[in-house]
Scaffold this motif. Sequence first.
Motif, short mmCIF file in Angstrom:
data_model
loop_
_atom_site.label_atom_id
_atom_site.label_comp_id
_atom_site.label_asym_id
_atom_site.label_seq_id
_atom_site.Cartn_x
_atom_site.Cartn_y
_atom_site.Cartn_z
N LEU A 1 0.82 -1.26 -0.02
CA LEU A 1 0.14 -0.13 -0.05
C LEU A 1 0.91 1.29 -0.14
CD1 LEU A 1 -3.01 1.16 0.62
CD2 LEU A 1 -2.19 1.01 3.03
N ALA A 2 0.48 2.30 -0.73
CA ALA A 2 1.42 3.57 -0.60
C ALA A 2 0.30 4.78 -0.88
CB ALA A 2 2.40 3.46 -1.66
N LEU A 3 0.63 6.05 -0.67
CA LEU A 3 -0.27 6.87 -1.05
C LEU A 3 0.81 8.26 -1.22
CD1 LEU A 3 -2.09 9.63 0.86
CD2 LEU A 3 -1.24 7.78 2.55
N ASN A 4 0.26 9.12 -1.98
CA ASN A 4 0.76 10.38 -2.38
C ASN A 4 -0.03 11.42 -2.55
OD1 ASN A 4 2.16 12.49 -4.07
ND2 ASN A 4 3.99 11.15 -3.91
N SER A 5 -0.03 12.37 -1.51
CA SER A 5 -0.86 13.59 -1.34
C SER A 5 -0.78 14.43 -2.37
CB SER A 5 -0.82 14.32 0.06
OG SER A 5 0.42 14.46 0.36
N SER A 6 0.58 14.42 -2.96
CA SER A 6 0.59 15.46 -4.04
C SER A 6 -0.01 15.09 -5.26
CB SER A 6 2.44 15.56 -4.04
OG SER A 6 2.59 16.54 -5.43
N TYR A 7 0.08 13.98 -5.56
CA TYR A 7 -0.52 13.45 -6.69
C TYR A 7 -2.16 13.06 -6.54
CZ TYR A 7 4.21 12.40 -7.89
OH TYR A 7 5.86 12.37 -7.96
N GLY A 8 -2.45 12.67 -5.08
CA GLY A 8 -3.81 12.39 -5.18
C GLY A 8 -4.10 11.18 -5.27
N ALA B 1 7.29 13.92 -2.57
CA ALA B 1 6.25 15.19 -2.83
C ALA B 1 4.85 15.03 -1.87
CB ALA B 1 5.71 15.02 -4.32
N TYR B 2 4.48 16.18 -1.45
CA TYR B 2 3.28 16.07 -0.47
C TYR B 2 2.58 17.48 -0.92
CZ TYR B 2 6.05 18.93 2.42
OH TYR B 2 6.81 19.82 3.29
N GLU B 3 1.31 17.20 -0.54
CA GLU B 3 0.55 18.56 -0.42
C GLU B 3 0.40 18.97 0.83
OE1 GLU B 3 -3.75 19.09 -2.69
OE2 GLU B 3 -3.93 17.88 -0.57
N PRO B 4 0.55 20.11 1.35
CA PRO B 4 0.27 20.56 2.69
C PRO B 4 -1.08 20.49 3.39
CG PRO B 4 1.29 22.59 1.41
CD PRO B 4 0.83 21.44 0.36
N TRP B 5 -1.28 20.21 4.33
CA TRP B 5 -2.78 19.99 4.81
C TRP B 5 -3.45 21.22 4.83
CZ3 TRP B 5 -5.20 22.10 9.21
CH2 TRP B 5 -6.39 21.51 9.65
N PHE B 6 -4.74 20.95 4.60
CA PHE B 6 -5.86 22.03 4.48
C PHE B 6 -6.95 21.34 5.08
CE2 PHE B 6 -6.14 19.68 0.61
CZ PHE B 6 -7.73 19.53 0.50
N GLU B 7 -7.62 22.33 5.59
CA GLU B 7 -9.23 21.81 6.33
C GLU B 7 -9.99 21.44 5.50
OE1 GLU B 7 -11.76 20.53 8.25
OE2 GLU B 7 -10.37 21.45 9.71
N PRO B 8 -10.38 20.19 5.16
CA PRO B 8 -11.16 19.94 4.12
C PRO B 8 -12.79 20.09 4.23
CG PRO B 8 -10.84 17.95 5.49
CD PRO B 8 -9.87 18.96 6.09
N ASN B 9 -13.16 20.48 5.45
CA ASN B 9 -14.45 20.88 5.61
C ASN B 9 -14.89 22.24 5.50
OD1 ASN B 9 -15.18 17.98 5.78
ND2 ASN B 9 -14.68 17.94 8.12
N VAL B 10 -14.00 23.16 5.02
CA VAL B 10 -14.31 24.45 4.97
C VAL B 10 -14.75 24.70 3.30
CG1 VAL B 10 -13.60 26.70 5.13
CG2 VAL B 10 -12.90 25.06 6.73
N THR B 11 -15.68 25.30 3.12
CA THR B 11 -15.94 25.77 1.60
C THR B 11 -15.29 27.05 1.54
OG1 THR B 11 -17.95 26.61 2.36
CG2 THR B 11 -18.05 24.44 1.29
N ALA B 12 -13.95 26.85 1.36
CA ALA B 12 -13.18 28.15 1.38
C ALA B 12 -13.45 28.94 0.08
CB ALA B 12 -11.58 27.85 1.61
N ARG C 1 3.68 20.56 -4.84
CA ARG C 1 4.85 21.17 -4.16
C ARG C 1 5.88 20.58 -4.96
NH1 ARG C 1 8.52 18.31 -1.63
NH2 ARG C 1 10.01 19.17 0.09
N PRO C 2 6.88 21.45 -5.83
CA PRO C 2 7.67 20.65 -6.78
C PRO C 2 8.77 20.20 -5.83
CG PRO C 2 8.35 23.23 -6.46
CD PRO C 2 6.93 22.93 -5.33
N VAL C 3 9.40 19.09 -6.56
CA VAL C 3 10.55 18.41 -5.86
C VAL C 3 11.85 18.90 -5.97
CG1 VAL C 3 11.69 16.10 -5.77
CG2 VAL C 3 9.25 16.24 -5.90
N SER C 4 12.62 18.89 -5.16
CA SER C 4 13.97 19.86 -5.03
C SER C 4 14.93 19.30 -6.00
CB SER C 4 14.44 20.06 -3.94
OG SER C 4 14.65 18.74 -3.21
N VAL C 5 14.72 19.11 -7.25
CA VAL C 5 15.87 18.77 -8.30
C VAL C 5 15.84 19.40 -9.38
CG1 VAL C 5 16.77 16.92 -9.65
CG2 VAL C 5 15.76 16.31 -7.44
N SER C 6 16.72 20.25 -9.77
CA SER C 6 16.51 20.89 -11.14
C SER C 6 17.51 20.44 -12.23
CB SER C 6 17.11 22.28 -10.88
OG SER C 6 18.53 22.22 -10.77
#
Length: 1094
Positions: free
Chosen positions: A632-639, A817-828, A840-845
């Motif tokens: 099992l694996a997950l990546n929040s940046s890619y969803g 790579a990850y996406e920073p946490w945000f509050e999912p239940n706010v219709t911001a 978030r870009p990965v730090s390799v140029s």
Amino acid sequence: MKKFNIRKVLDGLKEVSSSTPSVQVGPQENHLIQETIQSEHFQLCKTVRHGFPYQPSSMAFDPVQKILAIGTQSGALRLFGRPGVECYCQHETGAAVIQLQFLINEGALVSALADDSVHLWNLRQKRPAILHSLKFNRERITFCHLPFQSKWLYIGTERGNIHIVNVESFTLSGYVIMWNKAIELSSKAHPGPVVHISDNPMDEGKLIIGFESGIVVLWDLKSKKADYRYTYDEAIHSVAWHHEGKQFICSHSDGTLTIWNVRGQGKPIQTITPHGKQPKDGKKPEPCKPILKVEYKTTRNGEPFIILSGGLSYDTVGRRPCLTVMHGKSTAVLEMDYPIVDFLTLCETPYPNDFQEPYAVVVLLEKDLVVIDLAQNGYPIFENPYPLTIHESPVTCCEYFADCPVDLIPALYSVGSRQKRQGYSKKEWPISGGNWGQGTQSYPEIIITGHADGTVKFWDASAIMLQVLYKLKTAKVFDRNRSKEDKGSTETSDEDPFAIQIMAWCPESRMLCVAGVSANVIIYRFSKLEVTTEVVQLLEVRMQYELNDIESPEGGGGGGEHSSAHPTPGASPQTSGPPSHPSTSSNNSDGGNIPCLKVRSTPLKQSPGYQVDLVVQLVWVSGEPPQQITSLALNSSYGLVVFGNSNGLAVVDYIQKTVVLNLGTVELYGSNDPYQRQPRSPRKTRQPSGGLCDINEGSATSEDRCKSPTSDHRDNSFSRSRSSSVTSIDKEAKEAVSSFHFSESFARKGDSTLTPCLYVGTSLGTVLALAVTLPPAGEQRQLQPVIIAPTGMLVRVKGSIMRMAFLDSTGALVPHAYEPWFEPNVTADGEEREKVRKRRPVSVSPSTSQDLNESQYAVVCSEKQAKVISLPSQTCIYKHSITETSFILRADVVQMSQGACVACFCANGHIMTLSVPGLRPLMDVNYLPLTDMRIARTFCFTNLGQAMYLCSPTEIQRITYSQDICENLQEMLGELFTPVETPEAPNRGFFKGLFGGGAQSLDREELFGEIAAGKASRSLAQHIPGPGGIEGMKGAASGIVGDLARARIALDERGQKLGELDERTAAMMASADSFSKHAHDMMLKCKDKKWYQF
């Protein structure tokens, strides 16, 4: 297509070339990365043990130091002080601890073991050590008693004799109380083993001895004869004194208590059967179960307390174990969750001849520690601050994260604090001794445990502490429709259909994904707000292993539509629960499309914390139960979440709630499958899969039921035979997906740009790459499909793939790579959300790294060897054979302060680390001689040199492999011993002093010393000096106490008690004016002190 064949030949050559350690293969000039990490940065040692002591057998409490000690059946000793101060020691023989006795306020403890040895522990050092041991040869130890402020330990034996040991020198006195002298000469029968010894609280010269058969003797130590004998026709389990020394109480095997006057002959003055029904005609009440222990505690301003365990009537079948508190006319029966091992009443005074004033009872149960508040109405329990609930439900898997984001622990704590129970005692926890260590380690650490009942617990493990932060119940997502009446409470008790098998967590985005034993995957988001989910989103996935009609899918994500493994017709989010009958929409009408568990169809109220976002279930296909999830694996940046089993893998887009890819393992290879596989029908060799539950239709056979991972069906890697050659494949063997890794990398050989990739490792040692094409961030990400295409094989390694990681051109670990946490239940506002959702870009140029001609290194570790492949050229530049004869159970690529390394735990008990990318062996320690399934399943490494495993079903053992931590450990550990003044002895009063009465003291030295008593028989017991003798004392404590201790070790003194000495010394430093007077006092007081009393 040609390149793969050449690749295969090259690979074969490399396999043959050599299995010598760290072979450098391929061109060298490009790979001159300077490795900063060296073998001197590594050292292995145990740090702390947390959790409930497994199989406890005895307990003791120091009422002045306020330290609790618990001994276990495996010879372990656990000491508890204030929350956060705990310590673990082990008797080398591993014999059960039958009794513990503190030398009150002395910083020492005596332990008696089932192998008839007695040990003296020094608690004045952070890691307690044995000062002396005494091993009895001819007699079995049954009971010990050490009077307060005495140095003579009474030891009762199975033969009914009592021996006396000098605790300072740990030598036997020549004074022995023989059983035939103690009992009446007229009685011919042996009185049985000694079950109790204690001295009269008011007269140290009188000793009460309880024999198992029911005889109690009051022995006069000076005249060496029995003053009184008391006989009762029921076996005795325990005896307790009234503090005035005129009465005592016995508990018996027929559930009665007898109270005796010391001078009264013949009969008890009172007989009580606390739980016996009283017949009306004045006959004896019917017998009850034995009362295993009784304590008799007095109060100054009220009735005494009689506290007992056991004694319930025999007709209370199924009744839980009870502690009974009798106070005046009221009797409270307190039910316990587990059998009672021992209990102790905590009293205000350490002096046995004063009003006891009990305030709490510590009850040691087989699987819990309960402290009852005696001072409050209803006897509420104290909230237990120790992490003793690890085993509330058996642990099935663990993950450990060091150096987490700093806001994580406060976030988890704030949602977890709302889960606390109510109704605890308002008072402070009474076990409050010791001091915390001065740890400098400041990074946050989190341990996550998955359990057999589907709960997931998050623990704050920072700075060698452990406390529970938050508890998630994953079973809430499912209908528990199999009610108790349906199944009969005992029949399916061993089934744990909700058990957690694997967990994947992204600390930065706080996304959590768990795979359950019933072939389900649940994806959770973290929210600080409560929400009610009307319909739990559900995806059903069909995974099937069939090779009858393979057409090789040509690249592209379309492979998912292939006949051998296609998504369910209903793989879009279903609004209803899954069909409970075989679905007719598929061509298999014989029991297809049924998931193992039914997702609830009613609205789900979700508290703040982890809230379910999506449930993915594998369904039955053509009457075949789904195979358990193995990776099992997950990546929040890619969803994306990806999971695999022995049939293949599925990638789920949890943002769009769709299955992006569903491929059989074979299809990942395309037409370049290196193995000759036999087409076969799935029905013929149906595997008795240990993880599936019975469906209501009854279509599942008994072995398909959901077995619990606690019965160790998962990871049966200890028994499965290992094929040494990777190219031969057994006709029956399936190629399971064993690991995943998401990374921005070069998907194909010779690529010049980094793109999102998914790497798949299989149980046959192949690593395959898949290119991930993501829609642009923002609204497009919600609408356009994610495309995933297999791009071929990266490398083949011997053994199942355990772990993959990527290094940049400088040799540093590429962060995920990850996406920073945000509050999912706010219709911001849309804009806010847009900012948050940017990847978030990965730090390799790539531009700068292209000059070096190589941009990345893939580190691949299998259960046998490790390889480093340079990308995008896909050449293997380093390989290292980690083990030939054994196999690796856990491997992690971890970040140390000096650089990255590969850490491995081997089935033969070795822990090893290798440098990256050079794969140089840095450390190899034979840590555990024999590993069991539990350790194999729960062992994990994390960053900064930390690791953990479950050493018993109830305890977590943490270890470190970092030299820095080993060096600083002494500072981080808490101190058990603190200098405290011993309370004043009770006043005897004018008249008592004048007319006698009051406490009689006895010069035991005169009676038991060698001059009066002579030498003991040499063959009776042998003295063994402990490893923690004077040397241990020297390194004992730190600070003022340590300096004093060191200065005093040289003196051979005895007399005044140590606590007072330390208090005085502290005061001396504070007040210079009284310095000389105190020094003089001290000189006088120390004249007669023995070294051990320091």
